[in-house]
Structures are given as structure tokens and as C-alpha cells.
Design a protein around this motif. Sequence first.
Motif, short mmCIF file in Angstrom:
data_model
loop_
_atom_site.label_atom_id
_atom_site.label_comp_id
_atom_site.label_asym_id
_atom_site.label_seq_id
_atom_site.Cartn_x
_atom_site.Cartn_y
_atom_site.Cartn_z
N SER B 72 0.84 -1.27 -0.11
CA SER B 72 0.04 -0.07 -0.06
C SER B 72 0.91 1.24 0.06
O SER B 72 0.34 2.40 -0.05
N ASN B 92 -1.67 -4.71 -4.38
CA ASN B 92 -2.95 -4.76 -3.97
C ASN B 92 -3.97 -5.71 -4.13
O ASN B 92 -4.79 -6.00 -3.61
N ASN B 95 -5.12 -10.07 -3.27
CA ASN B 95 -5.66 -9.99 -1.74
C ASN B 95 -6.45 -10.77 -1.49
O ASN B 95 -7.61 -10.53 -0.64
N GLY B 112 -1.22 -8.84 -0.64
CA GLY B 112 -2.09 -7.86 -0.64
C GLY B 112 -3.04 -7.50 0.21
O GLY B 112 -3.77 -6.72 0.11
N ILE B 114 -5.06 -6.84 3.42
CA ILE B 114 -4.88 -6.01 4.45
C ILE B 114 -4.59 -6.32 5.90
O ILE B 114 -5.32 -7.31 6.09
N THR B 140 -0.39 -3.61 3.88
CA THR B 140 -0.60 -5.08 3.55
C THR B 140 0.24 -5.97 4.31
O THR B 140 1.31 -5.72 4.88
#
Lengths: 361, 482
Positions: B72, B92, B95, B112, B114, B140
Motif C-alpha cells: 500500500s 494490492n 488480496n 496484498g 490488508i 498489507t
Amino acid sequence: MSATTTIAPANLEEVQTAICAHERLVVRGGGTKPALSTTDDGATVLATHRLTGIVEYTPGEFVFTARAGTPLQEIAATLAEHGQYLPFDPPLVAAGATLGGTIAAGLSGSGRQRYGGVRDFLIGVRFVDGQGRLVRGGGKVVKNAAGFDLPRLFVGSIGRLGVVVEASFKVFPQPSQYATVRAPQLTLDDALATIARLNRSTFDLEAVDLLIEDGAPVLYIRQGGLATTLAARQQSLLTWLGGGAPLADEAAFWADANAFAWVPADCTLVKTPLTLHTIPVLEQVLHAHGAQRRYFGGGAAVWIAWTGELDTLDAFLTTLQLSGLILRGAAPWPFIGARPGATLAARVKRVLDPTNRFPTL
Amino acid sequence: MQLGNLLHDLEQSIPAERLLRRPAQMTPYESDALTAFRARPAAVVLAETQDEVIQTVRLCHQYDVPFVARGSGTSLSGGSLPVEDGVVIALNRLNRILRLDPTQRIAVVEPGVINLDVSRAAAPHGLYYAPDPSSQLICTIGGNVAFNSGGAHCLKYGMTANHVLGIKAVLPDGEIVQLGGASLEVVGPDLTGFFVGSEGLFGVALEITLRLLPKPELYRTVLAAYDSLEAAGEAVARVVASGLLPGAMEIMDALAIEAAEAAVHAGYPRDAAALLIVELEGERIQVEAEFAHLLQVIEASGPKTVTVAKDDADRARIWKGRKSAFSAVGRLSPDYLVQDGVVPRSRLGEALATIERLSRAHQLRVANVFHAGDGNLHPLILFNGRVPGELERAEALAGEIIRMCIDLGGSITGEHGVGMEKRQHMPAMFTETDLAVMAELRRALDPGEIANRGKMFPSGEAPTLRSHGPHPLERQGLISRE
Ligand SMILES: Cc1cc2nc3c(=O)[nH]c(=O)nc-3n(C[C@H](O)[C@H](O)[C@H](O)COP(=O)(O)OP(=O)(O)OC[C@H]3O[C@@H](n4cnc5c(N)ncnc54)[C@H](O)[C@@H]3O)c2cc1C
């Protein structure tokens, strides 16, 4: 086995000189995990028993630095004077295991359940590599993100990347009292389900070991903490389990575990990392071969006392995609089973020990 | 370097809408949260699959073009700054949480993902992912792995490395490796641990196996106010020495308190020179007993006032003030520098007194909001980049703080990493041999030094900083820093 020469350097410079002077070397600490330091090709043994002593220890800092050959017993005793301990519970303390040997073997004991293993407490190392270079990684503070994590690289490197000469650890306050519950389980499935439930529970547990006693699974669950609350905590654990009973003389029980007192003299002792899911299949194999075993860390690993052909175990572990480290018993090489990351390890080895002064990793 | 060939080949394998080439498209990728640095890459690959990452890395290797993996972009040390005319591999979109096994207490995630999403996914099972950087809403797991990131609650169960069990990665020369696995234990060298904290120099993590922990039964939180920063620092040393093991122990100084109050009305005592937050967590019976002991230790440390969180709402309010303090302080000043250094915990009082002295000497305000329990300082140096000479003074002050950390036996970084920013300080912590060995290890994995070239290792020209400012996401109020 041919006769071997042993050298015992007394300081850093002597370690460096010794390494440069010998083409083939095997490092040995307390010799409590003999399979990790066997030599059958005329290599010289570099013993660390003169590299001893705690170099730095400020109790209020909960960090110490000691030379690699320092017996764990000495460290444990010094820490205990200040109510502190090595939370990863390194095995074979009473037998004379050293700090360096513990790092190199990458061994943690049943107590790893609470806060983690040796990798989680080592914060710095100084080592001499296969080229005689003195190298430091990490530091002496509990948090440090500078540079590659060489301390962790050395955890489990069994003296084949270099000779650890000094190490720094963070430590924790030791629970002032312990209590253990012995909880027999009807079946292996029950035992594994209970472990899974325990692992997800809010109980703060010091150890969760699974033993097979006369063919039946039995859980040993250890709690620790303030003396004033321990009885109540144990009671609530017993209620939650819906069975089991307090274990008398629990200190002796865990001391025996630490010493591998249950392991017959003539067998091969192997450590195998696990997940709960892999236990049922492995259990069949171990049961069929009459191997004694002890699961620890809430099913994170097993100690196997193997009496059959090593190749058989090797083949089983490989099929199950499990790996094994041989601590005791005759073995040409201490690793059996799967070896994830072997090519990366080999690349690292070429940097730190390009002439293969130390055995293959 | 054969950039033309590389771009040609990338066009064959990456759909055009995910292969950014135009300057305007690439602007958001030109820097990270250390906004003073900027560099324009030749291309940005918005990877959607592991294969695309692998292919891109292999092509970069084949054509000798440097690449930078990017989560990120919240790195505070310039870690995700692109290499000029190199490739940025943006992760990203990779994910997915591939597996969440509550029995085994693990989550297998793509890089990716979070940070906070792991805890969110684990919550229905009573589990959480412990490392909690203040950027956890946005940063991340891949970035966390690269920097061994920490947070307020890393005192008891450790930083990212303590929670990563396995990594599948593509090395800079294209080889795929599987390190560690799903077990808490390993045999052989701890290669997973070696990879964590390698700041993107060892290649790209593609799949990460994380350890999850059960949510504690009870939290107990206390807030103590002190007449001086030094006194708060000494209180930390007392708590550490008392044999208690808090889950979090944080300090804020007057400037931070003022800013936090103005921003979120946390109910902090306004006349204090310093605030200490200590939190215990664990089994109810044990925590209650320990908390009584903690209060005695705190009382003995000479606080002005002591406030105990009565309920969850109280606790949340205390943490809200703490977590917003950084960005709140940031608003007090046009520009600021975040420093990240570590000192031994028993020397915290001394270190804080030195920072106060340096602040006066350089005539710059310094706010302190930091992870006191592990000695991890985050002095925030306030300055105005438009006033001639202030940036230079701020940099000089930051440098003196870092030197102090080294002199006290600490470290130049606790969690933000070396990146671009701290490269020149590495020789103060490590010998020439130490650094040479690390560089050789790096080349063993990456002979062409194509992965995150220019980071971590000291090099000839250190680019000069321009002025600092908040991360764009901070300006939008999306994240706050600590
Ligand atoms: C407001 C704010 C608050 C913060 N609070 C904290 C805090 O409390 N604690 C803390 O430790 N940090 C904190 N940070 C710093 C930052 O958030 C962390 O370093 C975070 O881990 C970076 O994640 P990211 O996804 O943004 O990574 P990026 O910035 O995109 O990348 C960081 C590094 O990771 C590498 N990288 C990214 N993905 C991969 C991958 N898959 N494989 C290999 N390398 C990869 C990059 O090349 C780069 O070197 C904060 C930052 C901000 C802006």
C-alpha cells in the motif's frame, strides 16, 4: 567411526584461527544431541565448552548476552535469581545443553506453548563463518529492524553455517507457581479435538502435551501464574474440560519431559514439526512400528523414539510431506523427510561456508 | 538493462489496463509515506495473480531491470520508493485470504491482503492476528513481512516475524521457494524468519501463512499522568522490572496530549507533561490480580493522576486518543519528520531527557508518541519547510537522536525499516564485515541486485530530503501513524 581430534578454543580469536586451520570441522556444544555433531569422516571437533559465561545481564532489562558454550543450567539459575526464565523451555537443561547448541539445533520444549519458540526470543548473534569472519546480526534490544535477520537464520542451522560464539536473548518473568492437569482421552480424535479447543480458548497455557500411555491418549495441560489465582484457574480449566485431575509432583513430570527421560537408550530420537491435521496418519505409522512418542506445543511437533529402520521413517515422513531432525542415534545426516527451502539454505551455505568446512546443511 | 525488451514482453503477458506506462497513471506510485523521495518507474504492473508476479520477476531478471514490490506504499523509510526506470510490482489486487483454519489457528493469505482484514476474517472464530501497526487499516501483509512491522500490542507476542510461519516466495532470479509451513515448529534453519524483514531485497512473498491467536478474555487498561517525560519513562522501567508482562505500554508527551485532545477529546488530563498507557490482557482471574499489582507499581512511580478504564468504551476512548495522536500532532505543523529508534528500556528516562534537551538546543518542537514497553521511540520533529534552514536543523536533530540510540546500545530502527532513509546509519550499527556478509547473502539470491536496488545498504550518494508532509491517506483521515 575413526578417531577424532577435538579442539576447544577459549576465545573469539582462537575460534577464528581454528576455523581457518581446519578443512573439516564439526561444532559441538554440550553433546546432548549427539546426532547433530557426529563425525565419521575424520573431521575435527570444535568444542565450545571453553567459550562460556554470561557477558551482560541487566535484570531490569529482561535481556542477556552469553557466550555460546554457556550451559543452559547456568543461565537458568542466574535468571531464576531474578524471577526470570527462558520461556521457550529449551530441552536437556540438566543434561548439559548449551546456549549455542540450543540455537543451532533450533529446539524448544513443551513450554513453547505459552509465548513461542527459540526463534521468538533470540535477538542477536555473533558467529564466525566458514571463512573465519566474525559477523554480528541483530542486537541487544528487544525490538530491532536493522539489517537481515541473521539471528533467525542461525536458529536450526546446526553449526553448518558458522560457529555461534555469543548470543543475546530477551526473557520474561517466570510464573511464580505452576499446576498441571492430567486428562485422559477416550480416543485420539477426542484428544485432537480437545487440543484444538484448548488452542482456541482464552486459557493461558504453559504446555499442552499429548502422550500415549498404554495405547491410550492422555493430555497434560500446564498452567502457571500468580500463586493466589492458580487454584481457581485450574478449577475453571477442569470444569471446562469436564474431566481430568490435578497431577501430583508436576515439576518432576515436566523435568522428566525436558530430560527425555521417557526415551529408551537404544533408539533414534527424532523431532518432527506437525499440524493437528497430520497427527492421525502419522499416529498410525508410529503405532504400527511400536515407536514411543510425545506430542508437544499443542500439536505443533512430536518427539519420536524410533527403533526401526531409519529409512522407513524417512519414507513415511517424505510421503506425508513432514520433516524430521535426528537428535540421537546413528545417522549419516540429521535431516530426514521433506526439506522445504533446501535450495535457499544451500545458497546461504555457499556464502557463509563456501569450502564446506562444516558438514552439508 | 534491456528496458525495451522487457516492456515488449510485459505487454504480451499483462493486459494493457494493468500495465501502467503513462506518467499520470504512475504518479500515485512515485513515492511512499516518506514523501520527500520521489522516483518515476518505467512501468507499474498491477498484478492480479501469483503467476503474473512470477512472470514479471523472471522477465526483470532476464532483462536485468530492477523492480520494487509494493503493497500500500505506507513505508515510512522509503522502502517502496520505485527505482528510476525500473518496474513497480503492485500487489494490492493479490488480496485473497486463501485459507483460514481455525482448528490449526492459521490463515494463508496473499501479500496484498490488508492487515486488519485478517483479524476481521478471524473474528467469528474468536481469533485475531496480533501485530497491529497503526496503519493496519491500509497496510498489507506483504509490506508487514518485508519490514517485520510492529504495533502497540507487540510487547508480549512479538512483531510480524513471530507470527509468520511460512512463506512462498519468488526469489529475484525467478526461483520459487516454499519456506516453513503451517506448523509452529520447523527443523533446519529458520528461513521464514530470515525472509521476514528483508525489506523486499529477497524477492516477492506470494503466499504467507500467519499464526492467529485467541482473543484474550479480559483487557485492563490504566492511564497515568506525569509531571515530566522522564518520570513516565522511569515508570515504564519500573513496570518492566516488576515482573508484570503488559500487552501494551505506550507514552505520549504534552504536545501529543494537547493535539489528541483537540482532535478526538479522549478525556486525557491536559496539564500533564506525559501520559503512560499500560494494558494487561489474558485470563480474567489472573489479569484482575495482576492489575492490582500494576496499580501499586504505578502509584509508587509518582504519577499526578491515575485513571482506570471502567469499561470497553473507556478503553476504546483511551486508545483512540493514542492512535490518533500522530496525525493530530502532524496538524500542528506544516512539516514533520518521524524518527524510529530503539533504546534499552531501562534507559528510556535518560533518552527522553536527551531528546528534550536536543529539541531545545535545535529550537524545534519534538512530540513523542511511542511504544515505550519495548524502548521503541518515535520522536516527531516539527518544522516549517518554508523557513530557510529549518529542514536542515530537523534533519540534524533526527540524526542526533539516532546516534543517541546507538550510543545507548539500541538500534536505528525498531519497525519502520532501513529503506532509503536510514541507509547511511547502517555502518554505525554494523561492522564492514557484517555489512559485507549481508551484501553477499543478498547477491546469492539476487546476483544483479535487481530487487529493491538502492535500499538498506549504504551507498555513495544519499539523496537529500525535500520537505516532509503527511501521507495522502493521512490527509484524507484514512490512517494515522504512531
Ligand atoms: C500513518 C502510518 C502509520 C504507521 N504505523 C506503523 C506502526 O505502527 N508500526 C509499523 O511497524 N509501521 C508503521 N507504519 C509503516 C508502514 O505502514 C509499514 O511499514 C507497513 O508494513 C508497510 O506496508 P505497505 O503495504 O504499505 O508496504 P509498502 O510501503 O508498499 O512496502 C514496504 C516494503 O515492503 C516491500 N514489499 C511489499 N510487498 C512485498 C511482498 N509481497 N514481498 C516482498 N516485499 C514486499 C516493498 O518493496 C517495500 O520495501 C506506518 C505508516 C504510516 C503511513
